[in-house]
Scaffold this active site. Sequence first.
Site, PDB file in Angstrom:
ATOM      1  N   VAL A  93     -38.066   5.500  11.614  1.00 21.94           N
ATOM      2  CA  VAL A  93     -38.166   4.657  12.802  1.00 21.94           C
ATOM      3  C   VAL A  93     -37.759   5.504  13.995  1.00 21.94           C
ATOM      4  O   VAL A  93     -36.724   6.180  13.958  1.00 21.94           O
ATOM      5  CB  VAL A  93     -37.259   3.411  12.687  1.00 21.94           C
ATOM      6  CG1 VAL A  93     -37.253   2.612  13.985  1.00 21.94           C
ATOM      7  CG2 VAL A  93     -37.697   2.537  11.513  1.00 21.94           C
ATOM      8  N   GLY A 101     -33.808  -3.965  13.569  1.00 16.59           N
ATOM      9  CA  GLY A 101     -34.280  -4.572  12.331  1.00 16.59           C
ATOM     10  C   GLY A 101     -35.637  -4.065  11.879  1.00 16.59           C
ATOM     11  O   GLY A 101     -36.192  -4.561  10.904  1.00 16.59           O
ATOM     12  N   TYR A 133     -29.544   1.237   3.087  1.00 21.69           N
ATOM     13  CA  TYR A 133     -30.266   0.816   1.884  1.00 21.69           C
ATOM     14  C   TYR A 133     -29.416  -0.059   0.975  1.00 21.69           C
ATOM     15  O   TYR A 133     -29.932  -0.965   0.327  1.00 21.69           O
ATOM     16  CB  TYR A 133     -30.819   2.034   1.138  1.00 21.69           C
ATOM     17  CG  TYR A 133     -31.939   2.695   1.898  1.00 21.69           C
ATOM     18  CD1 TYR A 133     -33.183   2.086   2.016  1.00 21.69           C
ATOM     19  CD2 TYR A 133     -31.744   3.918   2.536  1.00 21.69           C
ATOM     20  CE1 TYR A 133     -34.211   2.680   2.730  1.00 21.69           C
ATOM     21  CE2 TYR A 133     -32.765   4.514   3.252  1.00 21.69           C
ATOM     22  CZ  TYR A 133     -33.998   3.893   3.346  1.00 21.69           C
ATOM     23  OH  TYR A 133     -35.012   4.468   4.066  1.00 21.69           O
TER      24      TYR A 133
END
Length: 159
Positions: A93, A101, A133
């Site tokens: 990301v 999120g 995770y």
Amino acid sequence: NPTSGGGAIRAQAAITLVRHGRLPLQLLLRINQVRRLFDTHSFWAQGRDRRALMRMLLGSCSVVSAWRGDNLVGIGRATSDGVFRAVLWDVVVAEEYQGLGLGRRIVEALLSSPAVAASERVYLMTTNSSGFYERLGFNDQHGQHLLVLYRHRNQKTSG
């Protein structure tokens, strides 16, 4: 601060997740954006060439990408035998979109893809995001070891 929270919600709402099948045509046509995202926002996937990235995408059973308009801001992919094992790879990301999120949305979309959802176990490897995770249900497997066979010299430094 209510203003910053609202901004984060608006930024997240403006991001579209795309679930790609076996032929991620949108990503193949924009392979330079995939390369730029990896080069800029990951340490393990820097310097991958276009042809290798295309082969990587075509070899994945599930690919999820995140877009803000025409700009790629996140990606993740998975491989699986569809029964026993699946592996999540290359969840990235863009830094300016982290904390909204988006990584969670990408991982959840990968986990719900048919070949991954049908798998008995889902693996992943991470260097510095284990807490992220673990919050998504992954567990550290003490007693298991990651073993790597380096097939090409330059792979040793690219993760």
